[in-house]
Design a protein around this motif. Structure first.
Motif, PDB file in Angstrom:
ATOM      1  N   ALA A 116       0.825  -1.213   0.000  1.00  0.00           N
ATOM      2  CA  ALA A 116       0.000   0.000   0.000  1.00  0.00           C
ATOM      3  C   ALA A 116       0.857   1.260   0.000  1.00  0.00           C
ATOM      4  CB  ALA A 116      -0.940   0.001   1.210  1.00  0.00           C
ATOM      5  N   TYR A 117       1.995   1.197   0.690  1.00  0.00           N
ATOM      6  CA  TYR A 117       2.912   2.339   0.729  1.00  0.00           C
ATOM      7  C   TYR A 117       3.945   2.269  -0.402  1.00  0.00           C
ATOM      8  CZ  TYR A 117       1.368   4.093   5.307  1.00  0.00           C
ATOM      9  OH  TYR A 117       0.649   4.636   6.348  1.00  0.00           O
ATOM     10  N   ASP A 118       3.897   1.207  -1.184  1.00  0.00           N
ATOM     11  CA  ASP A 118       4.820   0.987  -2.310  1.00  0.00           C
ATOM     12  C   ASP A 118       6.271   1.103  -1.861  1.00  0.00           C
ATOM     13  OD1 ASP A 118       5.446   0.335  -4.928  1.00  0.00           O
ATOM     14  OD2 ASP A 118       5.424   2.409  -5.615  1.00  0.00           O
ATOM     15  N   VAL A 119       6.593   0.441  -0.750  1.00  0.00           N
ATOM     16  CA  VAL A 119       7.941   0.506  -0.184  1.00  0.00           C
ATOM     17  C   VAL A 119       8.904  -0.254  -1.088  1.00  0.00           C
ATOM     18  CG1 VAL A 119       9.388  -0.119   1.786  1.00  0.00           C
ATOM     19  CG2 VAL A 119       7.085   0.754   2.143  1.00  0.00           C
ATOM     20  N   ARG A 120       9.967   0.439  -1.486  1.00  0.00           N
ATOM     21  CA  ARG A 120      10.971  -0.162  -2.364  1.00  0.00           C
ATOM     22  C   ARG A 120      12.349  -0.199  -1.736  1.00  0.00           C
ATOM     23  NH1 ARG A 120       9.195   1.050  -8.379  1.00  0.00           N
ATOM     24  NH2 ARG A 120       6.966   1.098  -8.010  1.00  0.00           N
ATOM     25  N   TYR A 121      12.531   0.457  -0.619  1.00  0.00           N
ATOM     26  CA  TYR A 121      13.812   0.421   0.075  1.00  0.00           C
ATOM     27  C   TYR A 121      13.573   0.637   1.560  1.00  0.00           C
ATOM     28  CZ  TYR A 121      13.482   5.544   0.141  1.00  0.00           C
ATOM     29  OH  TYR A 121      13.064   6.828   0.332  1.00  0.00           O
ATOM     30  N   VAL A 122      14.503   0.151   2.359  1.00  0.00           N
ATOM     31  CA  VAL A 122      14.488   0.380   3.795  1.00  0.00           C
ATOM     32  C   VAL A 122      15.880   0.842   4.197  1.00  0.00           C
ATOM     33  CG1 VAL A 122      12.626  -1.235   4.362  1.00  0.00           C
ATOM     34  CG2 VAL A 122      14.969  -2.060   4.295  1.00  0.00           C
ATOM     35  N   PRO A 123      16.027   1.626   5.233  1.00  0.00           N
ATOM     36  CA  PRO A 123      14.949   2.112   6.087  1.00  0.00           C
ATOM     37  C   PRO A 123      14.124   3.182   5.394  1.00  0.00           C
ATOM     38  CG  PRO A 123      17.035   3.025   6.822  1.00  0.00           C
ATOM     39  CD  PRO A 123      17.341   2.082   5.697  1.00  0.00           C
ATOM     40  N   PHE A 124      12.841   3.104   5.608  1.00  0.00           N
ATOM     41  CA  PHE A 124      11.896   4.073   5.075  1.00  0.00           C
ATOM     42  C   PHE A 124      10.782   4.216   6.092  1.00  0.00           C
ATOM     43  CE2 PHE A 124       7.932   5.075   2.821  1.00  0.00           C
ATOM     44  CZ  PHE A 124       8.292   6.281   2.239  1.00  0.00           C
ATOM     45  N   GLY A 125      10.330   5.450   6.281  1.00  0.00           N
ATOM     46  CA  GLY A 125       9.243   5.678   7.207  1.00  0.00           C
ATOM     47  C   GLY A 125       8.417   6.879   6.801  1.00  0.00           C
ATOM     48  N   VAL A 126       7.208   6.937   7.370  1.00  0.00           N
ATOM     49  CA  VAL A 126       6.284   8.030   7.085  1.00  0.00           C
ATOM     50  C   VAL A 126       5.762   8.563   8.417  1.00  0.00           C
ATOM     51  CG1 VAL A 126       4.148   8.696   5.933  1.00  0.00           C
ATOM     52  CG2 VAL A 126       5.599   6.935   4.916  1.00  0.00           C
ATOM     53  N   LEU A 127       5.868   9.874   8.595  1.00  0.00           N
ATOM     54  CA  LEU A 127       5.317  10.542   9.767  1.00  0.00           C
ATOM     55  C   LEU A 127       3.886  10.938   9.445  1.00  0.00           C
ATOM     56  CD1 LEU A 127       5.744  11.783  12.605  1.00  0.00           C
ATOM     57  CD2 LEU A 127       6.528  13.864  11.444  1.00  0.00           C
TER      58      LEU A 127
END
Length: 152
Positions: A116-127
Motif C-alpha cells: 500500500a505504501y509501495d515501499v521499495r527500500y528500507v529504512p523508510f518511514g512516514v510521519l
C-alpha cells in the motif's frame, strides 16, 4: 565528469523517492496490523511514525535505534509502529529489546501495508499526523526531533 556524476546521482535519488506511493499532505493508509510482537501495542499519540523494517538490512536496525533515541526526546507526542512482513520467530530476537510504551512492532505477514505504501527500500518511514495525513517521509536515519516538532 563531476557534473555528469552529480546529475546521475540526483536523478537516481529522485527516482528512488518517487518510488514511494505516498504524497505529503495526503491521507496515507492507516497502519492496521494483524498482531503485535509480544502483544505490546504502542500507546496512542497525536502523531504516528510508520517504519518499514527488514532484517536483512543493517540500516533498518540502526533506524530502530535512531527511533528509540527520538522517542526518548519527544515522549508521548509520537507513536512508533514498526512494520515487518517476516516471521515473528525471525524478528523477535532482533526487535523485542526495542519495544516500549511508544514503540511497537506490527505484523504485516502478507506485506499488504508494504504494498500500500509501495515501499521499495528500507529504512523508510512516514510521519503521520491526525487523520493519517503524511507530514514527512524518507530515510528514517534523516528524521530528527526538530522535523517532528515542525510537523505538528
Amino acid at each position: 565528469m563531476k557534473k555528469t556524476v552529480f546529475v546521475l546521482l540526483a536523478a537516481l535519488a529522485a527516482a528512488a523517492a518517487a518510488g514511494q506511493n505516498i504524497a505529503l499532505g495526503e491521507r496515507a493508509p492507516e497502519p492496521k496490523v494483524q498482531c503485535w510482537l509480544d502483544g505490546r501495542q504502542p500507546a496512542e499519540a497525536p502523531m504516528t511514525y510508520v517504519e518499514f523494517f527488514h532484517s536483512a538490512s543493517r540500516n533498518s536496525l540502526e533506524a530502530i535505534r535512531h527511533l528509540q533515541r527520538i522517542s526518548e526526546k519527544v515522549g508521548d507526542r509520537l507513536r512508533i509502529v514498526v512494520l515487518v512482513h517476516e516471521p515473528e520467530e525471525k524478528i523477535a530476537p532482533l526487535l523485542t529489546p526495542y519495544l516500549s510504551e511508544h514503540l511497537g512492532v506490527g505484523c504485516d505477514p502478507n506485506g499488504k501495508l508494504f504494498t500500500a505504501y509501495d515501499v521499495r527500500y528500507v529504512p523508510f518511514g512516514v510521519l503521520l499526523g491526525p487523520r493519517h495525513r503524511a507530514l514527512w517521509m524518507g530515510n528514517t536515519l534523516q528524521l530528527t526531533p526538530e522535523i517532528i516538532e515542525k510537523s505538528k
